[in-house]
Design a protein around this motif. Structure first.
Motif, PDB file in Angstrom:
ATOM      1  N   ALA A 592       0.899  -1.171   0.093  1.00 29.30           N
ATOM      2  CA  ALA A 592      -0.089   0.157  -0.001  1.00 29.30           C
ATOM      3  C   ALA A 592       1.026   1.099  -0.105  1.00 29.30           C
ATOM      4  O   ALA A 592       0.740   2.252  -0.637  1.00 29.30           O
ATOM      5  N   LEU A 593       2.003   1.131   0.851  1.00 27.81           N
ATOM      6  CA  LEU A 593       2.869   2.492   0.897  1.00 27.81           C
ATOM      7  C   LEU A 593       3.498   2.819  -0.385  1.00 27.81           C
ATOM      8  O   LEU A 593       3.705   3.739  -0.764  1.00 27.81           O
ATOM      9  N   SER A 594       3.955   1.743  -1.039  1.00 24.81           N
ATOM     10  CA  SER A 594       4.705   1.671  -2.297  1.00 24.81           C
ATOM     11  C   SER A 594       3.656   2.250  -3.523  1.00 24.81           C
ATOM     12  O   SER A 594       4.008   3.059  -4.108  1.00 24.81           O
ATOM     13  N   THR A 595       2.397   1.666  -3.613  1.00 18.98           N
ATOM     14  CA  THR A 595       1.428   1.933  -4.536  1.00 18.98           C
ATOM     15  C   THR A 595       1.314   3.390  -3.980  1.00 18.98           C
ATOM     16  O   THR A 595       1.008   4.530  -5.268  1.00 18.98           O
ATOM     17  N   TRP A 596       0.781   3.866  -3.096  1.00 19.35           N
ATOM     18  CA  TRP A 596       0.380   5.188  -2.690  1.00 19.35           C
ATOM     19  C   TRP A 596       1.473   6.228  -3.092  1.00 19.35           C
ATOM     20  O   TRP A 596       0.968   7.163  -3.404  1.00 19.35           O
ATOM     21  N   SER A 597       2.515   6.023  -2.378  1.00 17.00           N
ATOM     22  CA  SER A 597       3.595   6.896  -2.633  1.00 17.00           C
ATOM     23  C   SER A 597       4.076   7.282  -4.032  1.00 17.00           C
ATOM     24  O   SER A 597       4.234   8.351  -4.105  1.00 17.00           O
ATOM     25  N   GLN A 598       3.703   6.310  -4.615  1.00 16.83           N
ATOM     26  CA  GLN A 598       4.280   6.371  -6.533  1.00 16.83           C
ATOM     27  C   GLN A 598       3.314   7.491  -6.942  1.00 16.83           C
ATOM     28  O   GLN A 598       3.420   8.349  -7.554  1.00 16.83           O
ATOM     29  N   ARG A 599       1.847   7.166  -6.482  1.00 18.71           N
ATOM     30  CA  ARG A 599       0.874   8.077  -6.980  1.00 18.71           C
ATOM     31  C   ARG A 599       0.857   9.584  -6.521  1.00 18.71           C
ATOM     32  O   ARG A 599       0.860  10.417  -7.170  1.00 18.71           O
ATOM     33  N   ALA A 600       1.359   9.657  -5.156  1.00 19.90           N
ATOM     34  CA  ALA A 600       1.493  10.899  -4.351  1.00 19.90           C
ATOM     35  C   ALA A 600       2.386  11.814  -5.196  1.00 19.90           C
ATOM     36  O   ALA A 600       2.383  12.999  -5.224  1.00 19.90           O
ATOM     37  N   SER A 631       9.319  16.708   1.911  1.00 19.64           N
ATOM     38  CA  SER A 631      10.079  15.692   1.744  1.00 19.64           C
ATOM     39  C   SER A 631      10.440  14.846   2.951  1.00 19.64           C
ATOM     40  O   SER A 631      10.836  13.853   2.870  1.00 19.64           O
ATOM     41  N   THR A 632      10.436  15.675   4.237  1.00 23.04           N
ATOM     42  CA  THR A 632      10.304  14.930   5.377  1.00 23.04           C
ATOM     43  C   THR A 632       9.398  13.762   5.475  1.00 23.04           C
ATOM     44  O   THR A 632       9.705  12.628   5.860  1.00 23.04           O
ATOM     45  N   THR A 633       8.221  13.931   5.134  1.00 23.43           N
ATOM     46  CA  THR A 633       7.149  12.816   5.078  1.00 23.43           C
ATOM     47  C   THR A 633       7.511  11.662   4.128  1.00 23.43           C
ATOM     48  O   THR A 633       7.524  10.700   4.411  1.00 23.43           O
ATOM     49  N   LEU A 634       7.810  12.334   2.883  1.00 20.42           N
ATOM     50  CA  LEU A 634       8.251  11.246   1.863  1.00 20.42           C
ATOM     51  C   LEU A 634       9.432  10.346   2.302  1.00 20.42           C
ATOM     52  O   LEU A 634       9.724   9.243   1.894  1.00 20.42           O
ATOM     53  N   SER A 635      10.276  10.802   2.950  1.00 19.01           N
ATOM     54  CA  SER A 635      11.543  10.402   3.353  1.00 19.01           C
ATOM     55  C   SER A 635      11.194   9.247   4.383  1.00 19.01           C
ATOM     56  O   SER A 635      11.775   8.232   4.364  1.00 19.01           O
ATOM     57  N   ALA A 636      10.047   9.764   5.345  1.00 20.77           N
ATOM     58  CA  ALA A 636       9.991   8.495   6.258  1.00 20.77           C
ATOM     59  C   ALA A 636       9.312   7.569   5.687  1.00 20.77           C
ATOM     60  O   ALA A 636       9.228   6.184   5.913  1.00 20.77           O
ATOM     61  N   ILE A 637       8.294   7.732   4.625  1.00 22.12           N
ATOM     62  CA  ILE A 637       7.655   6.583   3.752  1.00 22.12           C
ATOM     63  C   ILE A 637       8.509   5.920   3.138  1.00 22.12           C
ATOM     64  O   ILE A 637       8.392   4.579   3.115  1.00 22.12           O
ATOM     65  N   SER A 697      13.748   6.193  -9.453  1.00 23.05           N
ATOM     66  CA  SER A 697      15.397   6.267  -9.942  1.00 23.05           C
ATOM     67  C   SER A 697      15.300   7.072 -11.176  1.00 23.05           C
ATOM     68  O   SER A 697      16.389   7.505 -11.836  1.00 23.05           O
ATOM     69  N   ARG A 698      14.103   7.170 -11.676  1.00 21.33           N
ATOM     70  CA  ARG A 698      14.013   7.829 -13.086  1.00 21.33           C
ATOM     71  C   ARG A 698      13.644   9.286 -12.895  1.00 21.33           C
ATOM     72  O   ARG A 698      13.581  10.312 -13.928  1.00 21.33           O
ATOM     73  N   GLY A 699      13.690   9.879 -11.730  1.00 16.73           N
ATOM     74  CA  GLY A 699      13.571  11.234 -11.300  1.00 16.73           C
ATOM     75  C   GLY A 699      12.046  11.478 -11.562  1.00 16.73           C
ATOM     76  O   GLY A 699      11.920  12.616 -12.063  1.00 16.73           O
ATOM     77  N   SER A 700      11.085  10.939 -11.432  1.00 16.19           N
ATOM     78  CA  SER A 700       9.692  11.315 -11.756  1.00 16.19           C
ATOM     79  C   SER A 700       9.041  12.057 -10.680  1.00 16.19           C
ATOM     80  O   SER A 700       7.792  12.470 -10.992  1.00 16.19           O
ATOM     81  N   SER A 701       9.607  12.074  -9.496  1.00 17.95           N
ATOM     82  CA  SER A 701       8.854  12.467  -8.304  1.00 17.95           C
ATOM     83  C   SER A 701       8.854  14.320  -8.562  1.00 17.95           C
ATOM     84  O   SER A 701       9.851  14.931  -8.924  1.00 17.95           O
ATOM     85  N   ARG A 702       7.753  14.723  -7.756  1.00 15.72           N
ATOM     86  CA  ARG A 702       7.463  16.232  -7.577  1.00 15.72           C
ATOM     87  C   ARG A 702       7.371  16.400  -6.079  1.00 15.72           C
ATOM     88  O   ARG A 702       6.443  15.891  -5.631  1.00 15.72           O
ATOM     89  N   VAL A 703       8.335  17.009  -5.446  1.00 19.26           N
ATOM     90  CA  VAL A 703       8.008  17.034  -4.069  1.00 19.26           C
ATOM     91  C   VAL A 703       8.289  18.513  -3.430  1.00 19.26           C
ATOM     92  O   VAL A 703       9.302  19.026  -4.031  1.00 19.26           O
ATOM     93  N   SER A 704       7.417  19.101  -2.740  1.00 18.57           N
ATOM     94  CA  SER A 704       7.601  20.272  -2.279  1.00 18.57           C
ATOM     95  C   SER A 704       8.574  20.314  -1.082  1.00 18.57           C
ATOM     96  O   SER A 704       8.681  19.373  -0.184  1.00 18.57           O
ATOM     97  N   PRO A 705       9.214  21.342  -0.923  1.00 21.11           N
ATOM     98  CA  PRO A 705      10.191  21.641   0.087  1.00 21.11           C
ATOM     99  C   PRO A 705       9.665  21.295   1.351  1.00 21.11           C
ATOM    100  O   PRO A 705       8.518  21.556   1.895  1.00 21.11           O
ATOM    101  N   SER A 706      10.430  20.665   2.276  1.00 22.69           N
ATOM    102  CA  SER A 706      10.472  20.617   3.804  1.00 22.69           C
ATOM    103  C   SER A 706      10.279  21.706   4.457  1.00 22.69           C
ATOM    104  O   SER A 706      10.946  22.711   3.950  1.00 22.69           O
ATOM    105  N   PRO A 707       9.261  21.747   5.307  1.00 24.67           N
ATOM    106  CA  PRO A 707       9.083  23.043   6.152  1.00 24.67           C
ATOM    107  C   PRO A 707      10.549  23.546   6.760  1.00 24.67           C
ATOM    108  O   PRO A 707      10.677  24.527   7.248  1.00 24.67           O
TER     109      PRO A 707
END
Length: 709
Positions: A592-600, A631-637, A697-707
């Motif tokens: 679930a975390l892998s699937t959701w994180s990719q979509r997120a 990025s902090t939340t994504l890093s924890a996931i 690894s293909r660099g597809s993520s778009r992550v907002s800056p960590s607070p």
């Protein structure tokens, strides 16, 4: 997120081994059957039913070895052969029962299957004197009470029986405070509350065993509530208005147990007594209509056993349901003397297997077109295309098994739809599309007023298996979204209207901590036997199937954060925070975390919206999306995902060892394990994690800056 070379290599090695082993586990017909754990509860009920039937038959005709089913009638009418099926031909022994022997005490000795069952129960009794649902389960009062009754009824003279009875009496004394009938009855009733689906059958068994007797056997039955079997005579369309004290699947038990209670201790109310006398014949006739050709109600040993033993005790040994019921129990016995809870979950585990394989990169090369077509054909053959007499279900759904006792439900139908979608690809054949449309429509018609999806029947009642459930609702959302692009316009529009209502239900049913509690899975060590890890994982996957161009809403953020935080320090997940990890629970959480994180990561993360006070649950804007993913939340996931991958690889010894854990909850909170669960869950999870790692690894993520950045 990218795995280091060593972990990536171990992951691929494990995936290859798990894939090959799963594919090799199909039967000759090309699908999976799985193997359910043996059940002490099922074994106890089967032993009692077989023993009581053989004794009653011997008492009525000492020269007969069994029931001549061809002479059976319901209220003077021939039984409806098309449904009651499995009746032995004229002059034959019902179920192959041999002529019973007599014991020194004058009682008819149990037959060989019942004797083997008693021996198995004695051998598997826990050290504390009780019994659990599986051999890996702690003792509970329901199963222990039934095993106590079974050894009491059929265990005389068996090695170890007396010692087993001494130990179980001590266990029940600790559990109930005493062995006095009022204390026993209250303990059983408290376990199930208002739901009498299982409490009344257990009390019936205790009464049949004489364990509720006060000063006379008749008085013991006063501790058994009377089930209103007369309500089974009304049209099925009215059931939702009757608020029956049992859930929809338990109608055969309502009839049979209601009859035996009325026979043993009839009401003093002359009007009620007259009504029950009048409806006895039509309710017995309805019971015969409900029995499938296999003889097993729902293909389940406990339910079939309860019906058979109750009919026998009600003086209906020659009723046409009894003979095929006995034959079903005999066929279901295992070589070691035990019985499983159900014959198989073939449709369910086959769809799980297909859906797990479909997450694997290049899976179609491993499952050639010819084999995929074979699976499609088999799934289409399991599609229920006619009105179902058992639950009055309309055509369109799938059951958990390929056997005639299965009933369409809202977990197996989404599973079948997802498997059919994966196997069919982007251009489904007309027959597959027609079946998918029927399945989607069936689920739409099942949706409750609150937007959620129940198991069998819309709006039947408020008991657990009849009310909306988060895991079923999320599974349905996934199936709707998978097929929506291929649906006819009118049906697709209905899905678009129903989906926000389903999501609104999930928002409303989310626990304050961000989790969800599922219906069909639990954890024996978790508080209240609940499994919020499984429930949250399944809902998160359902929400992740929503349109990719919309960012996850606040409900998803809370759920993902809760699920990541629920991980144990060693990297795995149990059913709840602080509970020992299992392969199954770690796998569903990781997947679930892998699937959701990719979509997120690939969604429009800067998109925010709020639910306007004027929005209704039916409007699309009610799928409120709010929050930002930093990025902090994504890093924890990511940390949780990598830890879960490492834990699964180690726990399965790179896919070579996959022991099953009892996390499944069958009807009335009956624990079971299924040998295929850890295998398919692990394959699905590791395949999802591998896909997520490749995407990142293909660099597809778009992550907002960590607070904090």
């Amino acid at each position: 997120m990218a795995f280091d070379d060593q972990l990536a290599g171990a992951l691929e090695e494990t995936l290859d081994r798990m894939t090959d082993t799963l594919l090799a586990g199909r039967n000759a017909a090309g699908h999976w059957e799985g193997k359910l754990s043996s059940s002490a509860l099922s074994t106890a009920t089967a032993v009692i039913a077989l023993t009581l039937q053989s004794r009653e038959q011997a008492a009525s005709d000492p020269t007969a070895g069994g029931l001549s089913a061809s002479d059976s009638r319901v209220g003077g009418q021939a039984a409806p052969g098309s449904q009651s099926g499995g009746l032995a031909p004229s002059g034959s022994r019902a179920g192959g029962l041999a002529a019973p022997d007599s014991r020194a005490d004058g009682q008819t000795a149990p037959g060989p299957l019942a004797t083997a069952g008693v021996d198995w129960l004695i051998q598997t009794q826990l050290d504390d004197g009780g019994w659990g649902d599986t051999t890996d389960s702690p003792a509970n009062v329901s199963t222990t009470a039934l095993c106590w009754a079974a050894v009491t009824i059929a265990g005389a003279g068996r090695p170890g029986a007396d010692a087993a009875l001494d130990r179980v009496r001590a266990w029940m004394t600790r559990a109930a405070g005493s062995l006095e009938p009022p204390a026993l009855a209250q303990t059983i009733r408290l376990r199930y509350g208002k739901d009498r689906t299982f409490s009344v059958p257990i009390l019936t068994v205790l009464a049949l065993a004489g364990l509720l007797d006060d000063d006379s056997p008749r008085h013991g039955w006063r501790h058994v509530p009377q089930l209103p079997f007369e309500l089974a005579a009304v049209p099925a369309a009215l059931y939702r208005w009757l608020r029956l004290p049992v859930v929809s699947y338990a109608l055969p038990a309502l009839i049979a147990i209601g009859l035996v209670r009325h026979r043993q201790r009839p009401t003093r109310n002359p009007v009620a007594r007259l009504v029950r006398r009048i409806v006895r014949t039509p309710t017995l006739y309805r019971l015969a209509l409900l029995q499938p050709s296999s003889g097993g109600f729902l293909e389940a040993t406990p339910l079939t056993s309860f019906v058979v033993m109750s009919l026998v005790a009600a003086g209906e040994t020659s009723h046409p349901v009894v003979a095929p019921g006995i034959a079903f129990l005999e066929r279901s016995a295992r070589a070691d003397g035990s019985w499983p809870i159900d014959t198989n979950l073939a449709t369910w585990v086959t769809t799980l297997g297909v859906n797990a394989l479909s997450r694997r990169s290049g899976w179609r090369e491993r499952l050639p077109d010819e084999e995929r077509q074979l699976l499609i054909r088999w799934l289409l053959d399991q599609h229920h295309r006619a009105y179902h007499v058992y639950t009055a279900a309309e055509p369109g759904g799938w059951a958990w098994t390929d056997l005639p006792g299965g009933v369409p439900d809202a977990d197996d139908t989404p599973g079948a739809l997802l498997a059919l979608h994966a196997l069919s690809g982007p251009n489904p054949a007309p027959e597959s599309l027609d079946a998918a449309c029927a399945g989607v429509d069936w689920l739409l018609n099942l949706q409750n007023r609150d937007g959620g999806i129940p198991t069998f029947c819309r709006g039947w009642g408020a008991l657990p298996f009849d009310r909306s459930s988060p895991d079923l609702t999320a599974h349905t959302i996934r199936a709707w979204n998978a097929w929506r692009p291929a649906l006819p316009a009118a049906l697709a529009e209905r899905v678009e209207r129903a989906t926000p209502r389903a999501v609104h239900y999930l928002e409303q049913s989310q626990q304050p901590d961000g989790s969800w509690i599922p219906l069909w899975f639990g954890n024996q060590q978790a508080p209240d036997d609940a499994n919020p890890v499984y429930g949250t994982a399944r809902v998160l996957e359902g929400l992740a199937s929503l349109d990719d161009d919309a960012a996850p809403h606040a409900t998803e953020f809370r759920a993902a954060s809760w699920l990541a935080a629920a991980r144990s320090p060693d990297g795995g997940w149990g059913g709840a925070p602080g509970v020992a990890p299992s392969i199954e629970e770690t796998a569903v959480a990781l997947g679930a975390l892998s699937t959701w994180s990719q979509r997120a990561r690939t969604s429009s993360l800067d998109h925010t919206a709020s639910l306007d006070d004027t929005d209704s649950p039916d409007s699309t804007s009610s799928v409120a999306r709010a929050g930002s993913l930093d990025s902090t939340t994504l890093s924890a996931i990511d940390t949780s995902i990598e830890a879960g991958v490492r834990w699964l690889i180690e726990a399965t010894d790179h896919g070579q060892r996959v022991p099953a854990t009892p996390i499944g909850l069958y009807f009335a909170r009956l624990w079971y394990s299924e040998a295929l669960y850890p295998r398919v869950f692990t394959l699905a999870a590791l395949a999802s994690a591998a896909h997520h790692a490749r995407t990142e690894s293909r660099g597809s993520s778009r992550v907002s800056p960590s607070p904090e950045a």
